[in-house]
Design a protein around this motif. Structure first.
Motif, PDB file in Angstrom:
ATOM      1  N   GLN A   1       4.006   9.079   0.962  1.00 23.92           N
ATOM      2  CA  GLN A   1       4.815   8.033   1.584  1.00 23.92           C
ATOM      3  C   GLN A   1       5.233   6.997   0.546  1.00 23.92           C
ATOM      4  OE1 GLN A   1       3.149   6.361   5.167  1.00 23.92           O
ATOM      5  NE2 GLN A   1       2.276   8.312   5.819  1.00 23.92           N
ATOM      6  N   GLU A   2       6.225   6.203   0.912  1.00 23.89           N
ATOM      7  CA  GLU A   2       6.675   5.148   0.017  1.00 23.89           C
ATOM      8  C   GLU A   2       5.719   3.955   0.111  1.00 23.89           C
ATOM      9  OE1 GLU A   2      11.481   6.067   0.112  1.00 23.89           O
ATOM     10  OE2 GLU A   2      10.714   4.164   0.870  1.00 23.89           O
ATOM     11  N   ARG A   3       5.763   3.137  -0.936  1.00 17.80           N
ATOM     12  CA  ARG A   3       4.959   1.928  -0.926  1.00 17.80           C
ATOM     13  C   ARG A   3       5.488   0.983   0.148  1.00 17.80           C
ATOM     14  NH1 ARG A   3       3.533  -0.967  -6.589  1.00 17.80           N
ATOM     15  NH2 ARG A   3       3.221   1.244  -7.051  1.00 17.80           N
ATOM     16  N   GLU A   4       4.583   0.391   0.923  1.00 17.76           N
ATOM     17  CA  GLU A   4       4.997  -0.496   1.997  1.00 17.76           C
ATOM     18  C   GLU A   4       4.284  -1.840   1.900  1.00 17.76           C
ATOM     19  OE1 GLU A   4       3.977   1.087   5.829  1.00 17.76           O
ATOM     20  OE2 GLU A   4       1.822   0.937   5.474  1.00 17.76           O
TER      21      GLU A   4
ATOM     22  N   GLU B   1       9.448  -5.123  -2.202  1.00 15.41           N
ATOM     23  CA  GLU B   1       8.735  -4.711  -3.409  1.00 15.41           C
ATOM     24  C   GLU B   1       9.441  -5.171  -4.675  1.00 15.41           C
ATOM     25  OE1 GLU B   1       8.096  -0.533  -3.420  1.00 15.41           O
ATOM     26  OE2 GLU B   1       7.159  -0.505  -5.404  1.00 15.41           O
TER      27      GLU B   1
ATOM     28  N   ALA C   1      -4.970   4.319   1.976  1.00 13.70           N
ATOM     29  CA  ALA C   1      -3.884   4.226   0.997  1.00 13.70           C
ATOM     30  C   ALA C   1      -4.420   3.632  -0.300  1.00 13.70           C
ATOM     31  CB  ALA C   1      -2.753   3.342   1.524  1.00 13.70           C
TER      32      ALA C   1
ATOM     33  N   ARG D   1       0.840  -1.193   0.000  1.00  7.29           N
ATOM     34  CA  ARG D   1       0.000   0.000   0.000  1.00  7.29           C
ATOM     35  C   ARG D   1       0.880   1.251   0.000  1.00  7.29           C
ATOM     36  NH1 ARG D   1      -2.562  -0.452   6.134  1.00  7.29           N
ATOM     37  NH2 ARG D   1      -0.657   0.060   7.277  1.00  7.29           N
ATOM     38  N   GLN D   2       0.300   2.313  -0.508  1.00  9.08           N
ATOM     39  CA  GLN D   2       1.022   3.586  -0.561  1.00  9.08           C
ATOM     40  C   GLN D   2       0.074   4.712  -0.187  1.00  9.08           C
ATOM     41  OE1 GLN D   2       2.909   4.446  -4.334  1.00  9.08           O
ATOM     42  NE2 GLN D   2       4.366   5.823  -3.358  1.00  9.08           N
TER      43      GLN D   2
END
Length: 122
Positions: free
Chosen positions: A42-45, A106, A90, A37-38
């Protein structure tokens, strides 16, 4: 390979939501599927993954609230989300890892969908 996520929406804190991911266009002998999710800015986590043995992995932030499952006959994976929080808001992305291991990284996922928006209001 086409990957399509569905099921996003606007819910209130404490509600539940189920996301679905289906891929097509290629058959893999062993594969893993993961949810990331992003949030804005924020960065994708990593959120959760299910590997070729149907073993699951979760981010600490969603353990006990989210459940990932898969259906190999349908080339699909699902993310059941409960007790949703505002901070779960997100865009949720589904990825396919052709190696089958489904790590929380990722870069291990070769194919991605365009994402589905989940918005949790207070």
């Amino acid at each position: 390979v086409q990957v399509v996520e569905t099921g996003g929406g606007v819910v209130q804190a404490g509600d539940s939501l189920r996301l679905s991911c289906e891929f097509s266009g290629r058959a893999f002998r062993d594969y893993a599927m993961g949810w990331f999710r992003q949030a804005p800015g924020q960065e994708r986590e990593f959120v959760a993954s299910i590997d070729w043995k149907d073993e699951t992995t979760y981010a600490d932030s969603v353990k006990g609230r989210f459940t990932i499952s898969g259906d190999k006959d349908k080339s699909s994976a699902y993310l059941e989300m409960s007790s949703l929080r505002v901070e779960d808001t997100a865009v949720y992305y589904c990825g396919i890892d052709p190696t089958g291991w489904g790590p929380a990284k990722e870069y291990s996922y070769s194919y991605w969908g365009e994402g589905t928006q989940v918005t949790v209001s207070s």
